[in-house]
Motif scaffolding. Sequence first.
Motif, short mmCIF file in Angstrom:
data_model
loop_
_atom_site.label_atom_id
_atom_site.label_comp_id
_atom_site.label_asym_id
_atom_site.label_seq_id
_atom_site.Cartn_x
_atom_site.Cartn_y
_atom_site.Cartn_z
N ASN A 128 -2.55 36.91 -49.22
CA ASN A 128 -2.52 38.21 -48.53
C ASN A 128 -3.76 39.03 -48.84
OD1 ASN A 128 -0.04 37.59 -47.43
ND2 ASN A 128 1.15 38.70 -48.97
N LYS A 129 -4.19 39.02 -50.11
CA LYS A 129 -5.40 39.77 -50.49
C LYS A 129 -6.63 39.22 -49.79
CE LYS A 129 -3.42 42.61 -53.44
NZ LYS A 129 -3.28 44.03 -53.11
N ILE A 130 -6.71 37.89 -49.69
CA ILE A 130 -7.85 37.28 -49.00
C ILE A 130 -7.86 37.68 -47.53
CG2 ILE A 130 -8.84 35.07 -48.26
CD1 ILE A 130 -7.83 33.90 -50.95
N ASP A 131 -6.66 37.68 -46.91
CA ASP A 131 -6.56 38.08 -45.48
C ASP A 131 -6.99 39.52 -45.28
OD1 ASP A 131 -5.74 35.66 -44.44
OD2 ASP A 131 -3.61 36.07 -44.74
N VAL A 132 -6.53 40.41 -46.18
CA VAL A 132 -6.88 41.82 -46.07
C VAL A 132 -8.38 42.02 -46.28
CG1 VAL A 132 -6.60 44.11 -47.12
CG2 VAL A 132 -4.60 42.66 -46.73
N ALA A 133 -8.94 41.29 -47.25
CA ALA A 133 -10.35 41.47 -47.58
C ALA A 133 -11.27 40.96 -46.47
CB ALA A 133 -10.67 40.76 -48.89
N TYR A 134 -10.89 39.85 -45.82
CA TYR A 134 -11.84 39.21 -44.91
C TYR A 134 -11.40 39.15 -43.46
CZ TYR A 134 -14.35 37.96 -49.09
OH TYR A 134 -15.05 38.04 -50.27
N GLY A 135 -10.11 39.39 -43.19
CA GLY A 135 -9.66 39.42 -41.80
C GLY A 135 -10.18 38.25 -41.00
N LEU A 139 -13.78 35.49 -42.00
CA LEU A 139 -13.79 34.17 -42.61
C LEU A 139 -12.89 33.25 -41.79
CD1 LEU A 139 -13.49 34.30 -46.52
CD2 LEU A 139 -15.45 33.64 -45.14
N SER A 140 -13.26 31.99 -41.67
CA SER A 140 -12.42 31.02 -40.98
C SER A 140 -11.20 30.70 -41.85
CB SER A 140 -13.20 29.73 -40.72
OG SER A 140 -13.48 29.07 -41.94
N ASN A 141 -10.16 30.18 -41.23
CA ASN A 141 -8.97 29.78 -41.99
C ASN A 141 -9.32 28.73 -43.03
OD1 ASN A 141 -7.10 31.48 -40.80
ND2 ASN A 141 -6.67 30.07 -39.11
N LYS A 142 -10.22 27.84 -42.70
CA LYS A 142 -10.63 26.80 -43.65
C LYS A 142 -11.28 27.43 -44.88
CE LYS A 142 -13.31 22.52 -44.02
NZ LYS A 142 -13.81 22.83 -45.36
N LYS A 195 -8.60 29.13 -47.00
CA LYS A 195 -7.82 28.15 -47.77
C LYS A 195 -8.63 27.62 -48.95
CE LYS A 195 -4.82 26.45 -44.06
NZ LYS A 195 -4.49 25.27 -43.20
N SER A 196 -9.90 27.38 -48.71
CA SER A 196 -10.77 26.89 -49.77
C SER A 196 -10.90 27.91 -50.90
CB SER A 196 -12.15 26.57 -49.20
OG SER A 196 -13.00 26.08 -50.20
N LEU A 197 -11.04 29.18 -50.52
CA LEU A 197 -11.15 30.25 -51.52
C LEU A 197 -9.84 30.37 -52.30
CD1 LEU A 197 -12.81 32.53 -52.76
CD2 LEU A 197 -12.03 34.02 -50.90
N ALA A 198 -8.71 30.28 -51.60
CA ALA A 198 -7.40 30.39 -52.27
C ALA A 198 -7.20 29.25 -53.26
CB ALA A 198 -6.28 30.40 -51.23
N SER A 199 -7.49 28.03 -52.85
CA SER A 199 -7.30 26.89 -53.76
C SER A 199 -8.22 26.97 -54.96
CB SER A 199 -7.48 25.56 -53.01
OG SER A 199 -8.81 25.41 -52.56
#
Length: 653
Positions: free
Chosen positions: A66-73, A76-79, A82-86
């Motif tokens: 959720n934080k990544i989504d809020v920060a980058y909307g 950033l691509s979904n890929k 996901k890479s950043l989250a992992s």
Amino acid sequence: MDSLTMKYLKSMAIQYSSVGEACTEIINLQSILNLPKGTEHFISDIHGEYEQFIHILKNGSGAIKNKIDVAYGNTLSNKDKKSLASLIYYPEEKLKLIRKEEDCLEDWYKITFNRLIQISRMVSTKYTRSKVRKALPRDFAYVIEELLNEKADIQNKEAYYNEIIATIIRIGKADDFIIALCDLIQRLVIDHLHIIGDIFDRGPGPHVIMDTLMKYHSVDIQWGNHDILWMGAASGHLACIANVIRISAKHGNLDTLEDGYGINLIPLATFAGEIYGDDPCNAFQVEQNKMLFNQNELELERKMHKAIAIIQFKLEGQIIQKRQEFKMEDRLLLDKIDLSKKILVYNEKEYELKDTNFPTIDWNNPYELSEDEVKLMQRLKQAFINCEKLQRHIRFLLAKGSLYLVYNNNLLYHGCVPLNEDGTFREVEIGEYYYSGKKLYDVLEYNIRKGYYAYDNKEEKTFGQDIIWYIWSNENSPVYGKEKMATFERYFLTDKEIQREKKNYYYNLFEKEEIVNQILKEFGLDTTDTHIINGHMPVELKKGESPIKCNGKLLIIDGGFSKSYQAKTGIAGYTLIYNSYGLRLISHEPFTSKEEVIANESDIHSDTLIVERANIRRFVKDTDIGKDIMERINGLEELLNAYHNGLIKENKK
């Protein structure tokens, strides 16, 4: 001003020795009250499933995504997301792959540093600089603090910040710095963790979970019946030890005891092999991990399973005969066996036995251990008592745990509040008195601690240990809540009706608002804007059951972490997030593996349900910590008055 107040103010004056120091602290505390409430994470009924537990802990039940989504909307691509989250979840392992795959590692480092710093900055905004500073890894504390407080509009320092990043890369510390940032994000995304019971049994890694919890920054635990059983075993209670070993054998997890805790089970294996050498022990199958055993191992496991089960029934019978106030005579079943007819006679009804080989039972005294069983249990008792790792884990459970907890207007417990059919609190005899509601919880917890800690009073310790076993299996136990534990029936009888374990009336009544309100009041809570958060009973989503009861006032968050429950529940566990915006319930699909997350950048599929959205964002002042801070402020203001009125002299340094 009375002498007690003056004594309190003088003690405060030691720490805040001048008007200036007291004023500074008041300003600091008052500002903290207006920060957003920290995020609480609730997890229940983990049952040894350490891989899924650790992953959910790392991803904060989706909070990091959720934080990544809020920060980058959409920038950033979904890929890339996901890479950043992992990477944030498993930085060390992910970096090994990155080093093999990336052609221009320096560019990747620079991009990743900036992304991680942005996420770190976002998750740190809820906290004071002081609290963030305490969470920073020692090696990079100064550097991270500088980067977190970078201001985008201050051009004078742009070269300074860029040089920090360039230098980290040049001196070969980029990987360490990334790991430090990822750990910081995990640390800050969740302020406090609640475990609503049942860390132990069924799954293979309760010892791994306990090691993880002992390193966690802020946690409390509401004991489940399985946790309490292990407390009893660690205290040296023989019936609890037998139960722990039997459950481990049943689920193919004797390795947890032998490898995880170093408890020697060779004496049990030797005894079982000698006593049940020709017995196939077909009623004592190993339910999980069968593919991990060869045939000889499986046969020995079944023999060990049966041997310890028979010992358990004998030991439990001894307790029931000794503690008549437990009112568990209906659990005395060995003396109801008619071996000549191969039946059990119970309540004037005959039940055919699936297994009739009982070589260690003296039918004149069926609950007496044989001489070899006595020797075996004494060896096992010493192994449990002298296991340093187990004792360390149980002491942590006792230090961080309780039977219930009232925290930020929520009542947390595992199991149920014992009720009568009409919804009144059930009165339960403990010792010489009767208790109900909150008082029942309190007296049981008192005796749990006596059962583990009491050394100078053998009678108190023995009673406390027996109470621990009672809490594990009695119908009046708040963490069990069924009329019987039909262990014997499931092993030896085919009749499904006699195997049925009727639940406490609580589970029929918790949709009634007057019942839930009665429970909340009993534990000192208001009935508005409060909740009961409850573990223990798996919610069978496949059958249309909902974890949300009584219009959202009661939440049952046991969704089946344990693999043995997932066929029934249809999911792999619920978790709950309570942040400044409200309550979110998350249901999780089964976890595949850490390797899958790292290599393929997958994650647990989780569905989120908004249970309650706050009309007004909650702040620290709305929490229990806020109440403590306000008391502290009141005390400091009294100290200021005492300084101003000359009642206490400043001690300017």
